[in-house]
Design a protein around this motif. Structure first.
Motif, mmCIF file in Angstrom:
data_model
loop_
_atom_site.group_PDB
_atom_site.id
_atom_site.type_symbol
_atom_site.label_atom_id
_atom_site.label_comp_id
_atom_site.label_asym_id
_atom_site.label_seq_id
_atom_site.Cartn_x
_atom_site.Cartn_y
_atom_site.Cartn_z
ATOM 1 N N ALA A 163 -42.611 18.105 -24.636
ATOM 2 C CA ALA A 163 -41.844 17.906 -25.860
ATOM 3 C C ALA A 163 -40.371 18.229 -25.638
ATOM 4 N N ALA A 164 -40.103 19.248 -24.825
ATOM 5 C CA ALA A 164 -38.719 19.626 -24.539
ATOM 6 C C ALA A 164 -38.009 18.536 -23.754
ATOM 7 N N GLN A 165 -38.701 17.921 -22.785
ATOM 8 C CA GLN A 165 -38.074 16.850 -21.998
ATOM 9 C C GLN A 165 -37.660 15.692 -22.909
ATOM 10 N N VAL A 166 -38.525 15.384 -23.857
ATOM 11 C CA VAL A 166 -38.228 14.300 -24.804
ATOM 12 C C VAL A 166 -36.993 14.649 -25.626
ATOM 13 N N ARG A 167 -36.928 15.880 -26.112
ATOM 14 C CA ARG A 167 -35.775 16.304 -26.932
ATOM 15 C C ARG A 167 -34.479 16.238 -26.132
ATOM 16 N N TYR A 168 -34.527 16.668 -24.859
ATOM 17 C CA TYR A 168 -33.324 16.625 -24.034
ATOM 18 C C TYR A 168 -32.770 15.207 -23.956
ATOM 19 N N LEU A 169 -33.649 14.250 -23.756
ATOM 20 C CA LEU A 169 -33.223 12.856 -23.630
ATOM 21 C C LEU A 169 -32.758 12.283 -24.961
ATOM 22 N N GLU A 170 -33.491 12.593 -26.024
ATOM 23 C CA GLU A 170 -33.135 12.076 -27.352
ATOM 24 C C GLU A 170 -31.771 12.596 -27.811
ATOM 25 N N ASP A 171 -31.461 13.843 -27.466
ATOM 26 C CA ASP A 171 -30.253 14.486 -27.972
ATOM 27 C C ASP A 171 -29.020 14.229 -27.118
ATOM 28 N N HIS A 172 -29.193 13.601 -25.954
ATOM 29 C CA HIS A 172 -28.041 13.451 -25.067
ATOM 30 C C HIS A 172 -27.140 12.316 -25.529
ATOM 31 N N PRO A 173 -25.836 12.560 -25.640
ATOM 32 C CA PRO A 173 -24.915 11.537 -26.167
ATOM 33 C C PRO A 173 -24.753 10.300 -25.284
ATOM 34 N N LEU A 174 -25.092 10.389 -24.009
ATOM 35 C CA LEU A 174 -24.928 9.243 -23.116
ATOM 36 C C LEU A 174 -26.172 8.359 -23.046
ATOM 37 N N ILE A 175 -27.242 8.772 -23.732
ATOM 38 C CA ILE A 175 -28.507 8.038 -23.629
ATOM 39 C C ILE A 175 -28.867 7.437 -24.982
ATOM 40 N N ASP A 176 -29.027 6.127 -24.995
ATOM 41 C CA ASP A 176 -29.375 5.413 -26.220
ATOM 42 C C ASP A 176 -30.683 4.674 -25.978
ATOM 43 N N ALA A 177 -31.788 5.312 -26.353
ATOM 44 C CA ALA A 177 -33.103 4.718 -26.084
ATOM 45 C C ALA A 177 -34.150 5.371 -26.973
ATOM 46 N N THR A 178 -35.266 4.677 -27.142
ATOM 47 C CA THR A 178 -36.439 5.256 -27.773
ATOM 48 C C THR A 178 -37.155 6.102 -26.730
ATOM 49 N N VAL A 179 -37.466 7.342 -27.055
ATOM 50 C CA VAL A 179 -38.053 8.262 -26.077
ATOM 51 C C VAL A 179 -39.398 8.781 -26.579
ATOM 52 N N HIS A 180 -40.403 8.715 -25.707
ATOM 53 C CA HIS A 180 -41.708 9.279 -26.025
ATOM 54 C C HIS A 180 -42.235 10.041 -24.810
ATOM 55 N N GLY A 181 -43.099 11.020 -25.059
ATOM 56 C CA GLY A 181 -43.665 11.797 -23.971
ATOM 57 C C GLY A 181 -45.172 11.892 -24.082
ATOM 58 N N TYR A 182 -45.834 11.979 -22.934
ATOM 59 C CA TYR A 182 -47.288 12.094 -22.886
ATOM 60 C C TYR A 182 -47.679 13.112 -21.821
ATOM 61 N N VAL A 183 -48.832 13.706 -22.023
ATOM 62 C CA VAL A 183 -49.410 14.598 -21.018
ATOM 63 C C VAL A 183 -50.590 13.875 -20.384
ATOM 64 N N TYR A 184 -50.548 13.765 -19.067
ATOM 65 C CA TYR A 184 -51.652 13.135 -18.334
ATOM 66 C C TYR A 184 -52.633 14.229 -17.926
ATOM 67 N N GLU A 185 -53.886 14.084 -18.358
ATOM 68 C CA GLU A 185 -54.910 15.064 -18.014
ATOM 69 C C GLU A 185 -55.556 14.671 -16.695
ATOM 70 N N VAL A 186 -55.285 15.443 -15.654
ATOM 71 C CA VAL A 186 -55.839 15.114 -14.348
ATOM 72 C C VAL A 186 -57.361 15.256 -14.341
ATOM 73 N N GLU A 187 -57.881 16.090 -15.253
ATOM 74 C CA GLU A 187 -59.329 16.303 -15.278
ATOM 75 C C GLU A 187 -60.075 15.139 -15.924
ATOM 76 N N SER A 188 -59.396 14.379 -16.776
ATOM 77 C CA SER A 188 -60.061 13.251 -17.440
ATOM 78 C C SER A 188 -59.451 11.905 -17.071
ATOM 79 N N GLY A 189 -58.256 11.931 -16.472
ATOM 80 C CA GLY A 189 -57.598 10.686 -16.101
ATOM 81 C C GLY A 189 -57.066 9.909 -17.291
ATOM 82 N N THR A 190 -56.701 10.617 -18.367
ATOM 83 C CA THR A 190 -56.206 9.955 -19.570
ATOM 84 C C THR A 190 -54.919 10.613 -20.057
ATOM 85 N N LEU A 191 -54.174 9.854 -20.854
ATOM 86 C CA LEU A 191 -52.965 10.364 -21.472
ATOM 87 C C LEU A 191 -53.286 10.931 -22.856
ATOM 88 N N ARG A 192 -52.492 11.908 -23.278
ATOM 89 C CA ARG A 192 -52.580 12.393 -24.652
ATOM 90 C C ARG A 192 -51.186 12.782 -25.102
#
Length: 203
Positions: A159-188
C-alpha cells in the motif's frame, strides 16, 4: 505461351502480407523511435524474486508492459525516475506494483542487515557509493537500514508503494498494488488475506 500479369495488382497478393509483417517488425524494433507505447500502456514494478511469474500472474505477454524488478518491489529513487520518464514520454497510463508473501526483504532484522553489509565492506560503510555512476552519493550519514528498506508487513509495504507513486508530482498514472501469494500462486489486494477470514469461525 502468354502470361496474364493482371493478378499482380489484385488485392491479397502475397507481397502484401509480407509487407505487413515487415512493417509490424519495424514498429516492434523501433517503437521508441516511433513513439509507440507498450501494448497495454503499462509499467509493472515487482520484486526480483524468481518465484514471481509477473506476466502469468497479470495475464500479460511480451510487449504489453515495461517491467521493473528490484529487491522487494520497492519504489526507490530509480523507480521514480523510470516511472516519471515512461508516464511523461512513453504514454504509459497505468502502474501496477506487485509485492509478495515470504519476501526476502522480511527475512532479517535491520541491524543484522547493516552488520552484514558492514562486514562485506570491510567493517565500514562510510565511503561506500550508493550509486557507482554518482560517486558523491555515499552512505555517509544516511541510514543504511532506510536505504535497504526492509519490510515488516508486506500488505502495508504494498500500500505504501502505491501511495509513493500516486503522490509523486512527476508521475501521472493510475496506480494499483497487489500481493502475490507464493503459497497459492494467486494475487490479492493488500490487506485481503482470504485464508485468514475463511478459516475463522463466524460469530
Amino acid at each position: 505461351m502468354s502470361h496474364d500479369h493482371d493478378h499482380d495488382h489484385e488485392p491479397g497478393h502475397h507481397h502484401e502480407h509480407v509487407d505487413e509483417a515487415v512493417e509490424a517488425h519495424d514498429d516492434w524494433a523501433r517503437r521508441r523511435r516511433k513513439g509507440i507505447p507498450t501494448d497495454d500502456q503499462l509499467l509493472v514494478v515487482a520484486c526480483m524474486d524468481e518465484r514471481i511469474p509477473v506476466e502469468e500472474a497479470l495475464g500479460i505477454e511480451l510487449g504489453d508492459a515495461q517491467i521493473y524488478r528490484n529487491a522487494g518491489g520497492k519504489v526507490t529513487d530509480d523507480v521514480i525516475r523510470s516511472a516519471a520518464l515512461t508516464t511523461q514520454f512513453f504514454d504509459t497510463e497505468e502502474i501496477i506494483v506487485i509485492n509478495h508473501t515470504d519476501c526476502g526483504m522480511m527475512s532479517a532484522p535491520d541491524d543484522a542487515v547493516v552488520e552484514g553489509l558492514e562486514a562485506a565492506a570491510g567493517g565500514s560503510l562510510d565511503d561506500v557509493d550508493l550509486d557507482p555512476s554518482l560517486p558523491e552519493l555515499t552512505v555517509g550519514d544516511a541510514s543504511v537500514a532506510d536505504w535497504v528498506r526492509m519490510t515488516d508487513d508486506i500488505d502495508e509495504a504494498c500500500a505504501a508503494q502505491v501511495r509513493y507513486l500516486e503522490d509523486h508530482p512527476l508521475i501521472d498514472a493510475t496506480v494499483h498494488g497487489y500481493v502475490y501469494e507464493v503459497e497459492s500462486g494467486t494475487l490479492r489486494h493488500p490487506g485481503g488475506r482470504i485464508a485468514e477470514e475463511i478459516s475463522t469461525r463466524v460469530e
